[in-house]
Design an enzyme around this catalytic site. Structure first.
Site, PDB file in Angstrom:
ATOM      1  N   GLY A  37       4.176  16.053 -40.424  1.00 62.60           N
ATOM      2  CA  GLY A  37       5.001  16.972 -41.427  1.00 62.60           C
ATOM      3  C   GLY A  37       6.626  17.804 -41.162  1.00 62.60           C
ATOM      4  O   GLY A  37       6.328  18.629 -41.317  1.00 62.60           O
ATOM      5  N   HIS A  62      13.114   8.301 -44.557  1.00 64.86           N
ATOM      6  CA  HIS A  62      13.646   9.810 -44.101  1.00 64.86           C
ATOM      7  C   HIS A  62      15.087   9.720 -44.831  1.00 64.86           C
ATOM      8  O   HIS A  62      15.480  11.025 -45.414  1.00 64.86           O
ATOM      9  CB  HIS A  62      13.867   9.333 -43.250  1.00 64.86           C
ATOM     10  CG  HIS A  62      12.931  10.216 -41.567  1.00 64.86           C
ATOM     11  ND1 HIS A  62      13.101  11.516 -41.042  1.00 64.86           N
ATOM     12  CD2 HIS A  62      11.857   9.500 -41.813  1.00 64.86           C
ATOM     13  CE1 HIS A  62      11.856  11.776 -40.478  1.00 64.86           C
ATOM     14  NE2 HIS A  62      11.167  10.231 -40.535  1.00 64.86           N
TER      15      HIS A  62
END
Length: 403
Positions: A230, A267
């Protein structure tokens, strides 16, 4: 303008009654009620229940001074009671204007102070046609109430458009179990230049009023973590409300590798649309003259590219010339790392970089793996030494690393 926040939570409150999640379990019952705002004791906004009558207003929260919690107590409170019913169904008192836009509801008080209740757009009300962009000559709002757990980049766009400035107070509303705790809410808001207040808080603003200074964020931040920890999400969260962000992608394009392409797409999909993306390994150039906030993701892929360019992998020939004709591949890599550390040290900032924490796993089985692990570990140490803030992300939870 006097703004009384009788409720500050999302539509179900926080904790949500009957919810068994960990976030709700950490809080006392009814700690935050659904959002409801009373302006100058005359105008009520209850966006989550537009057709329901308002709940009785609780008395304002009183500070140790004996005055209600507020930023400016110079303006005397009004003695006119709040209007009954929700705003959309009640006539506005004389002198007040509401404008519905793609940013939310803008309320202008008779003294000219302006509040934005920044919620997603809705059909235009009876007062004024929907306007997508407020007039730029009107300048920034005095107060913005915004749900930052939904899309914090909306605050960045408001800043980019000049509607939120250093003179604007930003208060987060709509809080609920989308965030793990009140502590985590406060931590995120500190990065976003906003704050949360308890139910019952009164905020007063007047023409010429200026909020307290927002503490400056660290100039250089290093976010470390293992695979799927994360760490990238943590770094992106920290700069989400900045107006000018350049995302620096240092990794390869991925070619035809489906797994890598899927990671790159994930992303990209997370990034706000107004962010700029630069794909480069020339990090010193960007650090010397950053176009706003830099988000570098990540140093592991940067170092791997440097190994490629310098021919530093065992048995590999470099694709780029050495720094000097006499330099070995290992020396060329070391020189590139020196240049990066020097640029990191002198950058005007702000910059957030993501890197892999490679020292917690098993010893790599290959010589290439051991060489890379050692080089990245040393680089992480050097950058951490030159950083005001360093965090290690484990299972999605950040741990601040003290000096």
């Amino acid at each position: 303008m006097e703004v009384y926040l009788e409720g500050t939570a999302g539509p179900g409150g926080w904790p949500v009654p009957g919810c068994g999640c960990a976030s709700c379990g950490r809080l006392a019952p009814a700690q935050r009620r659904p959002l409801s705002v009373v302006i100058d004791r005359r105008v009520r906004l209850s966006p989550y229940q537009p057709s329901a009558p308002p709940a009785p207003a609780a008395p304002p929260r009183v500070a140790a001074s004996g005055l209600p919690d507020s930023v400016d107590t110079a303006a005397p409170p009004s003695t006119t009671p709040p209007a009954s019913g929700d705003l959309a169904a009640s006539p506005l008192p004389d002198g007040y204007t509401i404008r519905h836009s793609g940013d939310g509801d803008e309320i202008i008080a008779p003294d000219g102070t302006r509040l934005l209740l920044a919620f997603p757009p809705h059909p235009a009300g009876p007062y004024e046609e929907m306007r997508e962009h407020p007039d730029p000559h009107e300048g920034p709002f005095d107060l913005v109430l915004i749900d930052l757990l939904d899309r914090p980049e909306r605050l960045g766009r408001l800043r980019l458009r000049g509607l939120v400035a250093s003179t604007t107070q930003v208060i987060a509303v709509g809080a609920d179990h989308r965030v793990s705790s009140e502590t985590e809410l406060g931590r995120r808001l500190a990065f976003w230049g906003a704050r949360a207040v308890p139910d019952g808080t009164v905020v007063r603003i007047a023409p010429g009023w200026a909020p307290d200074e927002v503490p400056e964020r660290p100039k250089r931040t290093l976010v470390l973590g293992g695979s799927r920890s994360g760490k990238s999400e943590e770094a992106e969260m920290r700069v989400a409300a900045d107006p000018h962000v350049t995302y620096v992608a240092t990794g390869p394009s991925g070619g035809d590798d489906p797994s890598w392409l899927a990671r790159v797409k994930a992303h990209r999909d997370r990034r706000p649309a107004h962010w700029r993306t630069v794909e480069t390994t020339d990090l010193p150039r960007l650090l010397d003259d950053p176009p706003g906030t830099l988000l570098i993701d990540g140093l592991g892929t940067w170092l791997a590219a440097v190994f490629d360019e310098c021919g530093a992998w065992p048995g590999q020939t470099g694709t780029a010339p050495a720094i000097t004709p006499e330099a070995s591949p290992a020396e060329s890599v070391a020189r590139r790392c020196d240049e990066l550390v020097e640029a990191w040290r002198r950058t005007p900032g702000p910059v957030v970089a993501v890197s892999d924490e490679v020292g917690l796993g098993v010893i790599p089985a290959t010589a290439s793996g051991r060489l890379f692990r050692d080089a990245l570990g040393r680089l992480n140490q050097r950058l951490a030494q030159e950083s005001e803030d360093v965090a290690l992300v484990v299972a999605g939870r950040p741990v601040q690393l003290p000096l």
